[in-house]
Design an enzyme around this catalytic site. Sequence first.
Site, PDB file in Angstrom:
ATOM      1  N   SER A 148       0.839  -1.201   0.000  1.00 36.64           N
ATOM      2  CA  SER A 148       0.000   0.000   0.000  1.00 36.64           C
ATOM      3  C   SER A 148       0.866   1.240   0.000  1.00 36.64           C
ATOM      4  O   SER A 148       1.977   1.241   0.546  1.00 36.64           O
ATOM      5  CB  SER A 148      -0.898   0.024   1.246  1.00 36.64           C
ATOM      6  OG  SER A 148      -1.629   1.233   1.322  1.00 36.64           O
ATOM      7  N   TYR A 161      -1.886  -0.328  10.572  1.00 35.02           N
ATOM      8  CA  TYR A 161      -1.976  -0.643   9.145  1.00 35.02           C
ATOM      9  C   TYR A 161      -0.768  -0.100   8.391  1.00 35.02           C
ATOM     10  O   TYR A 161      -0.127  -0.827   7.617  1.00 35.02           O
ATOM     11  CB  TYR A 161      -3.261  -0.066   8.560  1.00 35.02           C
ATOM     12  CG  TYR A 161      -3.409  -0.355   7.087  1.00 35.02           C
ATOM     13  CD1 TYR A 161      -3.710  -1.640   6.637  1.00 35.02           C
ATOM     14  CD2 TYR A 161      -3.226   0.646   6.143  1.00 35.02           C
ATOM     15  CE1 TYR A 161      -3.819  -1.916   5.286  1.00 35.02           C
ATOM     16  CE2 TYR A 161      -3.342   0.377   4.784  1.00 35.02           C
ATOM     17  CZ  TYR A 161      -3.643  -0.905   4.365  1.00 35.02           C
ATOM     18  OH  TYR A 161      -3.758  -1.173   3.019  1.00 35.02           O
TER      19      TYR A 161
END
Length: 279
Positions: A148, A161
């Site tokens: 990501s 995250y």
Amino acid sequence: MTGLPFGRSRRRDGWAVVTGASSGIGEALAHQLAGRGHRLQLVARRKDRLERLAQELRERHRVAVEVRECDLADRAERAALCEHLAGLEIAILANNAGFTTCGPLAGGDARREAQEVEVNAVAVHELTLAVLPGMLARRSGRILFTGSTAGMQPVPTAATYAATKAFVNTFAESLHGELRGTGVSCTLLAPGPVRSEFMAVGGAQELEERRWFAWQTPETVAKAGLRAARWGRRVSVPGPMAKLQGLAGRHVPHGLTFLLLRTVVLPRMRTPKSHGGTP
């Protein structure tokens, strides 16, 4: 680079493994790999969804599809999956499963945060170690990591995250360098905003109303990742917003990044969520 190409032939050797295959990017990867004639091992926690997807792929593409129900946050279930995959001829590993939690860390569910680390980072590491020796012995294989752009910068209220994706990003790029000349490749797929169940699970579904995020579809992201993996590329960052985030994360001072996050993004991500599950 030698190894298994991603062409259109209906006959493929080895299995393609997709984790997090029950929705989003994982489901799109499964559809596109099946469309290229690959046999599939579909991995996710929600077996009912996997069964429906598997039946659809068998009927539409006439390929073999096996379903592996597995909660990747569970160490025993994960160990059994690793043992199973180590005994197969794996041509492609799409290490895609992951989820986010949103909100200040101190107000979050400690158990859920720990599960996030297990799924997003530890499982990725263990599954790679399970299939890599066989790929190297055959001098053929592709590993695709779904990282990501969040892993390229600190993200307050998504701290766990961002940290886990920083691990995935760095692991993938490091492994890419190690595998040069082996016939095996490793590619990092680093998307930005993608329209899927991902934000709902993380408790930030309202962010999808922000059109300027330039949301990508799972199909577009999956296609970009598979194209990059086909050619053995190091990184694929699909979409203009993702590219902008990646550049900002790597080149803009974190002080300025924090200012942007505090004034634009974070006010929409204040409520931590501990429900939902890994796709």
